[in-house]
Design an enzyme around this catalytic site. Structure first.
Site, PDB file in Angstrom:
ATOM      1  N   LYS A   1       5.583   3.324   8.210  1.00 58.51           N
ATOM      2  CA  LYS A   1       4.524   4.113   8.627  1.00 58.51           C
ATOM      3  C   LYS A   1       3.089   3.098   8.556  1.00 58.51           C
ATOM      4  CE  LYS A   1       4.258   7.427   5.730  1.00 58.51           C
ATOM      5  NZ  LYS A   1       3.726   8.327   4.562  1.00 58.51           N
TER       6      LYS A   1
ATOM      7  N   LYS B   1       0.915  -1.146  -0.007  1.00 57.85           N
ATOM      8  CA  LYS B   1      -0.165  -0.068   0.009  1.00 57.85           C
ATOM      9  C   LYS B   1       0.826   1.275  -0.025  1.00 57.85           C
ATOM     10  CE  LYS B   1      -4.021   2.185   0.241  1.00 57.85           C
ATOM     11  NZ  LYS B   1      -3.522   2.821  -0.937  1.00 57.85           N
TER      12      LYS B   1
ATOM     13  N   GLN C   1       7.256   3.871   4.007  1.00 60.29           N
ATOM     14  CA  GLN C   1       5.954   3.315   4.110  1.00 60.29           C
ATOM     15  C   GLN C   1       5.605   2.078   4.601  1.00 60.29           C
ATOM     16  OE1 GLN C   1       3.951   5.508   1.380  1.00 60.29           O
ATOM     17  NE2 GLN C   1       2.260   5.161   3.067  1.00 60.29           N
TER      18      GLN C   1
ATOM     19  N   ASN D   1      -2.523  19.052  -1.712  1.00 65.59           N
ATOM     20  CA  ASN D   1      -3.365  18.401  -0.860  1.00 65.59           C
ATOM     21  C   ASN D   1      -3.095  18.522   0.418  1.00 65.59           C
ATOM     22  OD1 ASN D   1      -3.759  15.437   0.492  1.00 65.59           O
ATOM     23  ND2 ASN D   1      -5.515  15.963  -0.693  1.00 65.59           N
TER      24      ASN D   1
ATOM     25  N   LYS E   1       5.438   1.848  -2.915  1.00 66.46           N
ATOM     26  CA  LYS E   1       5.448   3.331  -3.831  1.00 66.46           C
ATOM     27  C   LYS E   1       5.603   3.049  -5.126  1.00 66.46           C
ATOM     28  CE  LYS E   1       5.069   7.577  -2.186  1.00 66.46           C
ATOM     29  NZ  LYS E   1       4.303   7.914  -1.159  1.00 66.46           N
TER      30      LYS E   1
ATOM     31  N   GLY F   1      -2.702   8.349  -4.176  1.00 63.76           N
ATOM     32  CA  GLY F   1      -2.066   9.536  -4.642  1.00 63.76           C
ATOM     33  C   GLY F   1      -0.795   9.596  -3.897  1.00 63.76           C
ATOM     34  N   ASP F   2      -0.286  10.766  -4.625  1.00 65.50           N
ATOM     35  CA  ASP F   2       1.042  11.460  -3.784  1.00 65.50           C
ATOM     36  C   ASP F   2       1.398  12.587  -4.677  1.00 65.50           C
ATOM     37  OD1 ASP F   2       3.346  10.585  -1.611  1.00 65.50           O
ATOM     38  OD2 ASP F   2       4.304  11.342  -3.430  1.00 65.50           O
TER      39      ASP F   2
HETATM   40  P1  NDP Z   1       0.584  17.561  -4.154  1.00 66.16           P
HETATM   41  O1  NDP Z   1       0.908  17.380  -5.550  1.00 66.16           O
HETATM   42  O2  NDP Z   1      -0.884  17.851  -3.946  1.00 66.16           O
HETATM   43  O3  NDP Z   1       1.313  18.929  -3.751  1.00 66.16           O
HETATM   44  C1  NDP Z   1       2.838  19.033  -3.539  1.00 66.16           C
HETATM   45  C2  NDP Z   1       2.986  20.413  -3.321  1.00 66.16           C
HETATM   46  O4  NDP Z   1       4.372  20.510  -3.080  1.00 66.16           O
HETATM   47  C3  NDP Z   1       2.867  21.529  -4.249  1.00 66.16           C
HETATM   48  O5  NDP Z   1       2.812  22.761  -3.726  1.00 66.16           O
HETATM   49  C4  NDP Z   1       4.361  21.650  -4.973  1.00 66.16           C
HETATM   50  O6  NDP Z   1       4.486  22.767  -5.823  1.00 66.16           O
HETATM   51  C5  NDP Z   1       5.164  21.287  -3.690  1.00 66.16           C
HETATM   52  N1  NDP Z   1       6.409  20.613  -4.258  1.00 66.16           N
HETATM   53  C6  NDP Z   1       6.479  19.248  -4.765  1.00 66.16           C
HETATM   54  N2  NDP Z   1       7.812  19.151  -5.108  1.00 66.16           N
HETATM   55  C7  NDP Z   1       8.537  20.159  -4.679  1.00 66.16           C
HETATM   56  C8  NDP Z   1       9.938  20.519  -4.842  1.00 66.16           C
HETATM   57  N3  NDP Z   1      10.777  19.688  -5.296  1.00 66.16           N
HETATM   58  N4  NDP Z   1      10.516  21.750  -4.246  1.00 66.16           N
HETATM   59  C9  NDP Z   1       9.545  22.478  -3.912  1.00 66.16           C
HETATM   60  N5  NDP Z   1       8.014  22.236  -3.892  1.00 66.16           N
HETATM   61  C10 NDP Z   1       7.550  21.046  -4.317  1.00 66.16           C
HETATM   62  O7  NDP Z   1       1.202  16.539  -3.367  1.00 66.16           O
HETATM   63  P2  NDP Z   1       0.741  16.214  -1.581  1.00 66.16           P
HETATM   64  O8  NDP Z   1       0.203  17.559  -0.926  1.00 66.16           O
HETATM   65  O9  NDP Z   1      -0.100  14.936  -1.961  1.00 66.16           O
HETATM   66  O10 NDP Z   1       2.126  15.759  -1.044  1.00 66.16           O
HETATM   67  C11 NDP Z   1       2.977  16.607  -0.413  1.00 66.16           C
HETATM   68  C12 NDP Z   1       4.011  15.675   0.436  1.00 66.16           C
HETATM   69  O11 NDP Z   1       3.264  14.923   1.258  1.00 66.16           O
HETATM   70  C13 NDP Z   1       4.819  14.880  -0.036  1.00 66.16           C
HETATM   71  O12 NDP Z   1       6.158  14.785   0.446  1.00 66.16           O
HETATM   72  C14 NDP Z   1       4.253  13.479  -0.077  1.00 66.16           C
HETATM   73  O13 NDP Z   1       4.988  12.376  -0.237  1.00 66.16           O
HETATM   74  C15 NDP Z   1       3.327  13.711   1.265  1.00 66.16           C
HETATM   75  N6  NDP Z   1       2.365  12.645   1.695  1.00 66.16           N
HETATM   76  C16 NDP Z   1       1.192  12.860   0.900  1.00 66.16           C
HETATM   77  C17 NDP Z   1       0.192  12.153   1.287  1.00 66.16           C
HETATM   78  C18 NDP Z   1      -1.109  12.154   0.592  1.00 66.16           C
HETATM   79  O14 NDP Z   1      -2.083  11.567   1.062  1.00 66.16           O
HETATM   80  N7  NDP Z   1      -1.411  12.979  -0.421  1.00 66.16           N
HETATM   81  C19 NDP Z   1       0.318  11.252   2.609  1.00 66.16           C
HETATM   82  C20 NDP Z   1       1.459  11.263   3.373  1.00 66.16           C
HETATM   83  C21 NDP Z   1       2.499  12.110   2.819  1.00 66.16           C
HETATM   84  P3  NDP Z   1       4.586  22.843  -7.152  1.00 66.16           P
HETATM   85  O15 NDP Z   1       3.154  22.897  -7.455  1.00 66.16           O
HETATM   86  O16 NDP Z   1       5.364  23.872  -7.889  1.00 66.16           O
HETATM   87  O17 NDP Z   1       5.269  21.464  -7.685  1.00 66.16           O
HETATM   88  O1  2IT Z   2       3.125   8.969   1.653  1.00 66.40           O
HETATM   89  C1  2IT Z   2       1.834   8.435   1.823  1.00 66.40           C
HETATM   90  O2  2IT Z   2       1.642   7.854   2.973  1.00 66.40           O
HETATM   91  C2  2IT Z   2       0.878   8.441   0.885  1.00 66.40           C
HETATM   92  N1  2IT Z   2       1.220   9.182  -0.354  1.00 66.40           N
HETATM   93  C3  2IT Z   2      -0.583   8.014   0.794  1.00 66.40           C
HETATM   94  C4  2IT Z   2      -0.580   6.650   0.548  1.00 66.40           C
HETATM   95  C5  2IT Z   2      -1.861   5.972   0.554  1.00 66.40           C
HETATM   96  O3  2IT Z   2      -1.747   4.845   0.044  1.00 66.40           O
HETATM   97  O4  2IT Z   2      -2.974   6.367   0.946  1.00 66.40           O
END
Ligand code: NDP
Ligand code: 2IT
Length: 445
Positions: free
Chosen positions: A114, A90, A111, A240, A126, A165-166
């Site tokens: 976690k 997952k 992961q 997100n 992943k 998603g990520d």
């Molecule tokens: P999104 O794609 O929704 O948003 C990512 C954000 O981070 C955007 O604002 C983006 O800016 C910025 N960003 C991405 N890459 C870079 C970079 N190299 N340098 C600077 N800014 C950057 O992703 P999420 O919000 O889902 O994910 C954000 C973080 O949270 C990640 O580390 C992800 O692994 C982690 N995460 C996400 C989960 C989820 O459920 N979605 C769960 C657990 C962890 P720009 O638009 O300019 O690229």
């Molecule tokens: O980093 C993470 O935990 C995620 N991007 C969410 C993974 C998931 O299966 O919901």
């Protein structure tokens, strides 16, 4: 460095040359686990640490698709199936030009621990691609997703591997991926999470990572008899995780003042309120614009190329990407009086930064604990799919809240050092024990 950790890391580096993010993630875990393994020789004898850092399977594949001008594009797709000792693989899919084997292996490795911490039966994986969704039309994103799934579908399944998603993968992409899977397999099943409500999604999944991260921060603050009320909070990213972190902070009476994207950051000293947040969600999720536009709309400061860590705050929520807080930025945060860092992103703090937080004895919640609410709620989505039922908002949110409190409790149990809680050790050891014991039970797997 401890001698045993050094020997182990030489082995990891030799087997996985050049994979610096993977080495970084493994080193952090090895430093926590090694003393525990020395005390519990059964893990050492069974070479659990060596086995747990070797993926069960890595799939790499070609993703050809045609852009709107008729030109053929070729991306590379990946799925790292890291560990399935406690449940199906997952973990999310990341679409970003920086994606490579090292980044996905670090994410898959994190992961595993976690997912174990969530208390739910999910293994770790992943995947993703170096495809850059930025600036692409909906039709291009759809063609890419269809091509990506045309290979991925043979490697996943509701009891095998359930992606989500990520970075770069939200509701739109999950929809295109799910549609293609359903056509290829002639089967409607819960093979992805983060689905829309109409076709098997769960309430609260979009909010879950951000909400969960704030719940975790709230638990950390309780250990200091503190609340979030009135606390100035810096948040990075604007996707997100960042959006729903801001939403929950507002609900708890805190004052979020920053957001960023890869181009720069905004600082709003009056605070980002509900109305401004609604505007941001439209900007980022519908219009797919840049955070700079917030500065123009609300007449606040925008700094190109900057991250938010120089802004004075009580609490920080890195929610963008890996290695976005370096040693100097960590020092600035501490010097400015920051008392809590809760990681919404995965591995956002460089190792030297973590050291600064821990030496200053501030509350530091690493990503694999603090952001586990997202994947936990994905597992709740899987449960609802299996039951062919759906739970109401309150029920899912309550479960999420309980899970985050439970993760916090477990981190305290395994990470308490005199009066300080080392959440890194706590999360790594608590996450490790369940997976390691399951591997021991199951023989040479
Ligand atoms: P999104 O794609 O929704 O948003 C990512 C954000 O981070 C955007 O604002 C983006 O800016 C910025 N960003 C991405 N890459 C870079 C970079 N190299 N340098 C600077 N800014 C950057 O992703 P999420 O919000 O889902 O994910 C954000 C973080 O949270 C990640 O580390 C992800 O692994 C982690 N995460 C996400 C989960 C989820 O459920 N979605 C769960 C657990 C962890 P720009 O638009 O300019 O690229
Ligand atoms: O980093 C993470 O935990 C995620 N991007 C969410 C993974 C998931 O299966 O919901």
């Amino acid at each position: 460095m401890d001698k045993n950790v050094e020997v182990f890391m030489n082995y990891i580096i030799e087997r996985n040359p050049g994979e610096k993010e993977f080495h970084q993630a493994v080193l952090e875990v090895a430093e926590s686990i090694m003393p525990f393994i020395q005390k519990n020789p059964k893990y050492k004898k069974a070479k659990i640490l060596e086995r747990i850092s070797e993926p069960e399977r890595v799939v790499m594949f070609r993703v050809p698709w045609m852009d709107d001008s008729g030109e053929i594009q070729i991306n590379r797709g990946y799925r790292i199936q890291m560990n399935s000792a406690i449940g199906p693989y997952k973990g999310g899919l990341r679409l970003h030009p920086s994606v490579n084997l090292s980044i996905l292996k670090f994410l898959a490795f994190e992961q595993v621990f976690k997912n174990s911490l969530t208390t739910l039966p999910i293994g770790g994986g992943k995947g993703g691609s170096n495809f850059d969704p930025k600036g692409k039309s909906d039709a291009e994103v759809m063609r890419f997703c269809q091509s990506f799934m045309t290979e991925l579908y043979r490697h996943i399944g509701p009891n095998t591997d359930v992606p989500a998603g990520d970075i770069g993968v939200g509701g739109r992409e999950i929809g295109y991926l799910f549609g293609q899977y359903r056509r290829l397999r002639n089967e409607f099943s819960g093979i992805l999470t983060g689905k829309a409500l109409n076709w098997g999604g769960s309430l609260i999944r979009p909010e879950a990572t951000g909400y969960g991260c704030v719940y975790f921060a709230e638990e950390m603050m309780k250990t200091k008899k503190e609340t979030l009320k009135g606390k100035i909070c810096t948040v990075s990213g604007s996707g997100n995780v960042a959006q729903y972190t801001v939403e929950k902070l507002l609900q708890l009476g805190a004052k979020p003042v920053t957001l960023s994207d890869s181009s720069g950051m905004i600082y709003d000293p009056d605070g980002i309120d509900d109305e401004k947040l609604a505007w941001i969600m439209d900007l980022k999720n519908i219009r797919r614009g840049r955070i700079k536009e917030y500065a123009d709309e609300f007449n606040v400061n925008y700094e190109a190329g900057k991250r938010p860590w120089e802004i004075k705050c009580d609490m920080a929520f890195p929610s963008a990407t890996q290695n976005e807080i370096n040693q100097n930025e960590a020092k600035t945060l501490v010097d400015n009086g920051c008392i809590s860092v809760a990681e919404g992103a995965n591995m956002p703090t460089e190792p030297e930064g973590i050291e600064i937080f821990q030496e200053a004895k501030i509350l530091y919640g690493p990503g694999k604990a603090a952001n586990a609410g997202g994947v936990a709620t994905s597992a709740l989505e899987m449960s609802q799919n299996s039951l062919r039922m759906s739970w109401c908002r309150e029920e899912v949110d309550e479960k999420l809240h309980w899970i985050m409190q439970n993760i916090h409790e477990n981190c305290v149990k395994y990470g308490k050092e005199n009066k300080y809680v080392n959440y890194v050790n706590g999360a790594n050891i608590a996450g490790f024990v369940k997976v390691a014991d399951s591997m021991l039970d199951q023989g040479l797997v």
